[in-house]
Design a protein around this motif. Structure first.
Motif, PDB file in Angstrom:
ATOM      1  N   ARG A   1       1.103  52.153  51.501  1.00 34.24           N
ATOM      2  CA  ARG A   1       2.359  52.178  50.741  1.00 34.24           C
ATOM      3  C   ARG A   1       3.486  51.490  51.515  1.00 34.24           C
ATOM      4  NH1 ARG A   1       0.559  57.508  49.552  1.00 34.24           N
ATOM      5  NH2 ARG A   1       1.887  58.358  51.205  1.00 34.24           N
ATOM      6  N   ALA A   2       3.491  51.708  52.837  1.00 39.17           N
ATOM      7  CA  ALA A   2       4.534  51.081  53.658  1.00 39.17           C
ATOM      8  C   ALA A   2       4.397  49.567  53.657  1.00 39.17           C
ATOM      9  CB  ALA A   2       4.469  51.627  55.079  1.00 39.17           C
ATOM     10  N   TRP A   3       3.151  49.069  53.743  1.00 39.87           N
ATOM     11  CA  TRP A   3       2.959  47.613  53.709  1.00 39.87           C
ATOM     12  C   TRP A   3       3.273  47.047  52.331  1.00 39.87           C
ATOM     13  CZ3 TRP A   3       3.103  44.388  57.431  1.00 39.87           C
ATOM     14  CH2 TRP A   3       2.703  44.764  58.722  1.00 39.87           C
ATOM     15  N   ALA A   4       2.950  47.812  51.289  1.00 37.33           N
ATOM     16  CA  ALA A   4       3.304  47.358  49.936  1.00 37.33           C
ATOM     17  C   ALA A   4       4.817  47.210  49.805  1.00 37.33           C
ATOM     18  CB  ALA A   4       2.762  48.339  48.897  1.00 37.33           C
ATOM     19  N   ALA A   5       5.550  48.164  50.393  1.00 37.48           N
ATOM     20  CA  ALA A   5       7.008  48.078  50.365  1.00 37.48           C
ATOM     21  C   ALA A   5       7.489  46.872  51.163  1.00 37.48           C
ATOM     22  CB  ALA A   5       7.620  49.366  50.927  1.00 37.48           C
ATOM     23  N   ALA A   6       6.795  46.580  52.283  1.00 33.33           N
ATOM     24  CA  ALA A   6       7.183  45.419  53.090  1.00 33.33           C
ATOM     25  C   ALA A   6       6.968  44.135  52.304  1.00 33.33           C
ATOM     26  CB  ALA A   6       6.380  45.394  54.388  1.00 33.33           C
ATOM     27  N   PHE A   7       5.811  44.001  51.660  1.00 37.37           N
ATOM     28  CA  PHE A   7       5.559  42.788  50.886  1.00 37.37           C
ATOM     29  C   PHE A   7       6.488  42.692  49.677  1.00 37.37           C
ATOM     30  CE2 PHE A   7       1.376  42.951  53.083  1.00 37.37           C
ATOM     31  CZ  PHE A   7       1.463  41.702  53.686  1.00 37.37           C
ATOM     32  N   ALA A   8       6.931  43.846  49.177  1.00 37.33           N
ATOM     33  CA  ALA A   8       7.919  43.816  48.094  1.00 37.33           C
ATOM     34  C   ALA A   8       9.212  43.170  48.576  1.00 37.33           C
ATOM     35  CB  ALA A   8       8.179  45.226  47.580  1.00 37.33           C
TER      36      ALA A   8
ATOM     37  N   LEU B   1       1.494  35.020  53.265  1.00 34.61           N
ATOM     38  CA  LEU B   1       1.778  36.204  54.085  1.00 34.61           C
ATOM     39  C   LEU B   1       0.738  37.290  53.864  1.00 34.61           C
ATOM     40  CD1 LEU B   1       5.650  36.703  53.852  1.00 34.61           C
ATOM     41  CD2 LEU B   1       4.329  35.581  55.639  1.00 34.61           C
ATOM     42  N   ARG B   2       0.329  37.471  52.619  1.00 35.76           N
ATOM     43  CA  ARG B   2      -0.656  38.504  52.315  1.00 35.76           C
ATOM     44  C   ARG B   2      -2.047  38.105  52.794  1.00 35.76           C
ATOM     45  NH1 ARG B   2       0.726  42.488  48.745  1.00 35.76           N
ATOM     46  NH2 ARG B   2       2.691  42.276  47.609  1.00 35.76           N
ATOM     47  N   ALA B   3      -2.401  36.841  52.569  1.00 35.27           N
ATOM     48  CA  ALA B   3      -3.779  36.408  52.797  1.00 35.27           C
ATOM     49  C   ALA B   3      -4.117  36.207  54.266  1.00 35.27           C
ATOM     50  CB  ALA B   3      -4.054  35.117  52.019  1.00 35.27           C
ATOM     51  N   THR B   4      -3.153  35.751  55.054  1.00 36.39           N
ATOM     52  CA  THR B   4      -3.468  35.367  56.428  1.00 36.39           C
ATOM     53  C   THR B   4      -3.196  36.461  57.453  1.00 36.39           C
ATOM     54  OG1 THR B   4      -1.245  34.472  56.824  1.00 36.39           O
ATOM     55  CG2 THR B   4      -2.913  32.979  55.882  1.00 36.39           C
ATOM     56  N   GLY B   5      -2.464  37.485  57.084  1.00 35.03           N
ATOM     57  CA  GLY B   5      -2.127  38.509  58.064  1.00 35.03           C
ATOM     58  C   GLY B   5      -1.020  38.093  59.008  1.00 35.03           C
ATOM     59  N   THR B   6      -0.335  36.989  58.682  1.00 27.26           N
ATOM     60  CA  THR B   6       0.723  36.495  59.570  1.00 27.26           C
ATOM     61  C   THR B   6       1.821  37.534  59.766  1.00 27.26           C
ATOM     62  OG1 THR B   6       0.310  34.208  58.915  1.00 27.26           O
ATOM     63  CG2 THR B   6       2.452  34.689  59.892  1.00 27.26           C
ATOM     64  N   LEU B   7       2.243  38.145  58.671  1.00 28.64           N
ATOM     65  CA  LEU B   7       3.324  39.129  58.768  1.00 28.64           C
ATOM     66  C   LEU B   7       2.898  40.322  59.614  1.00 28.64           C
ATOM     67  CD1 LEU B   7       6.119  40.109  57.995  1.00 28.64           C
ATOM     68  CD2 LEU B   7       5.141  41.026  55.879  1.00 28.64           C
ATOM     69  N   ARG B   8       1.687  40.799  59.411  1.00 30.98           N
ATOM     70  CA  ARG B   8       1.203  41.942  60.203  1.00 30.98           C
ATOM     71  C   ARG B   8       1.171  41.588  61.688  1.00 30.98           C
ATOM     72  NH1 ARG B   8      -1.693  45.882  57.029  1.00 30.98           N
ATOM     73  NH2 ARG B   8      -1.797  45.252  54.839  1.00 30.98           N
ATOM     74  N   ARG B   9       0.768  40.352  61.984  1.00 33.18           N
ATOM     75  CA  ARG B   9       0.715  39.939  63.393  1.00 33.18           C
ATOM     76  C   ARG B   9       2.107  39.851  63.987  1.00 33.18           C
ATOM     77  NH1 ARG B   9       1.526  35.160  65.494  1.00 33.18           N
ATOM     78  NH2 ARG B   9       1.307  34.075  63.489  1.00 33.18           N
TER      79      ARG B   9
END
Length: 417
Positions: free
Chosen positions: A108-115, A134-142
């Motif tokens: 839920r927290a990541w969904a809010a981040a991508f929102a 951002l969603r597909a590559t994991g760049t944001l998470r990294r």
């Protein structure tokens, strides 16, 4: 409820059963229950013996040690120290974590981040691909080091910067200081700078690429200046205009036939109004051509720009302005593999027409050198504007630099001929 913690610790608390307790606890925290088997590869003799004592049987001899968890729970129940493994794990090491709930909360927290990212681009459809990336590559998470709260902070900063792009030109450090309170927040490698650069490439319509010059060009395409006084582009005979500072300077130099260096700063802050629709603008690879044209032709020289090898951000900015003004770009470079590599990149971006830069021109030039040219070296490359050119170069085996065909180039540049 555990009735005898001391006995429980004697049963399960020893170092030789630590692996078993760890696996049981992990299974319970994942919500998998106690119906399975705990497996230990390559167990020691002490670990085999400890399991045998716990379950009241002979030590196993297999390559791996398999312990049915229902049997362990049965041992605890018969010993009247705990009714379930859940109770035993809590008594030994404290409350069990609810990993399933934690995963759902993190999702839920990541969904809010991508929102946050989607909100940042809602008014910019061209950035939909940026969100998908951002969603597909994991760049944001990294970049956020796996922390969704940090990701939201990063994306809020990105959104604030995006709102300031395509405004009056500003140095990158100034933009970072004004919007984010940190003059280095948009530097190469910083999280916000990394994400804004990727978005800026789409907003500015710059093809994908890499390297310092490419990054400068991407920033410049959205009005952000980085290294704007480095690697200027060399020109001769570009018509000026009376509306812009850069245009007035060009007009003055064109009138007396002198070359002019244009910086990225000038081209972005004060772009000239280039009245060249439908006209040929010649583009060369080497400054020698510009110098010779200025010496021989001066004010009679046709509009000429020089990329000086691999184009700088300033050179790309000028070529974009020329193409946007409707000029016909005609390109010439060295007949070698490096020259073709440069030309391929330019053709992909600006679709130039070759200027004495095709198979017939190469053969004629190579024939005139009479075998005196330098030998071709390096790895052959294709020529996207003329598929027959590389085979012809390989067959002849010679490179032909622009200096060797200078007379032909100057004849084309003479507007009085």
């Amino acid at each position: 409820m555990v009735t005898d913690l001391a006995r429980l610790e004697r049963l399960l608390g020893g170092p030789d059963l630590a692996w078993l307790v760890e696996r049981v606890r992990a299974r319970l925290e994942r919500g998998e229950g106690t119906g399975g088997v705990a497996l230990l590869s390559a167990p020691s003799e002490r670990e085999r013996a400890a399991v045998a004592r716990l379950l009241g049987r002979r030590p196993s001899q297999g390559a791996a040690l398999r312990v049915p968890l229902a049997e362990v729970e049965g041992v605890l129940r018969r010993a009247e120290v705990a009714v379930t493994l859940d109770e035993a794990m809590v008594a030994l090491h404290g409350p069990l974590a609810d990993r399933a709930s934690e995963r759902k909360a993190e999702e839920r927290a990541w969904a809010a981040a991508f929102a946050e990212a989607e909100a940042a681009v809602s008014a910019r459809p061209v950035l939909a691909a940026w969100c998908d990336d951002l969603r597909a590559t994991g760049t944001l998470r990294r970049l956020a080091r796996g922390d969704p709260r940090a990701a939201r902070r990063i994306l809020r900063d990105v959104a604030a910067v995006l709102d300031r792009l395509l405004a009056p030109p500003v140095p990158r450090s100034v933009l970072a200081a004004e919007v984010l309170g940190d003059g280095h927040a948009l530097d190469d490698g910083r999280p916000v700078g990394t994400l804004v650069l990727r978005a800026a490439r789409l907003l500015g319509g710059v093809p994908d690429g890499g390297g310092a010059e490419w990054r400068r060009e991407v920033w410049a395409s959205v009005g952000v200046l980085v290294g704007d006084l480095t690697a200027p582009v060399l020109t001769l005979g570009l018509p000026g205009d009376v509306q812009s500072v850069t245009g007035r300077a060009l007009a003055a130099w064109a009138e007396v036939g002198q070359p002019a260096h244009l910086t990225l700063r000038q081209l972005v802050r004060h772009p000239p109004l280039l009245a060249l629709a439908g006209r040929d603008v010649f583009v060369c690879e080497n400054p020698t051509v510009v110098a010779a044209a200025a010496d021989l032709l001066g004010p009679r020289c046709a509009p000429l720009a020089c990329v000086s090898g691999h184009p700088s951000a300033a050179a790309n900015a000028l070529l974009r302005l020329l193409a946007g003004a409707g000029a016909r770009l005609r390109y010439h470079g060295d007949f070698d593999w490096g020259g073709l590599t440069i030309a391929n990149a330019l053709f992909a971006r600006f679709s130039f027409a070759p200027w004495r830069y095709d198979t017939s021109a190469y053969r004629a030039a190579a024939e005139r050198t009479g075998g005196a040219g330098a030998r071709l070296t390096g790895v052959p490359v294709t020529a996207v504007w003329d598929a027959d050119l590389p085979p012809a170069m390989q067959a002849t085996g010679y490179r032909v630099e622009e200096e060797r065909v200078l007379d032909d180039l100057l004849a084309d540049l003479d507007e009085t001929s």
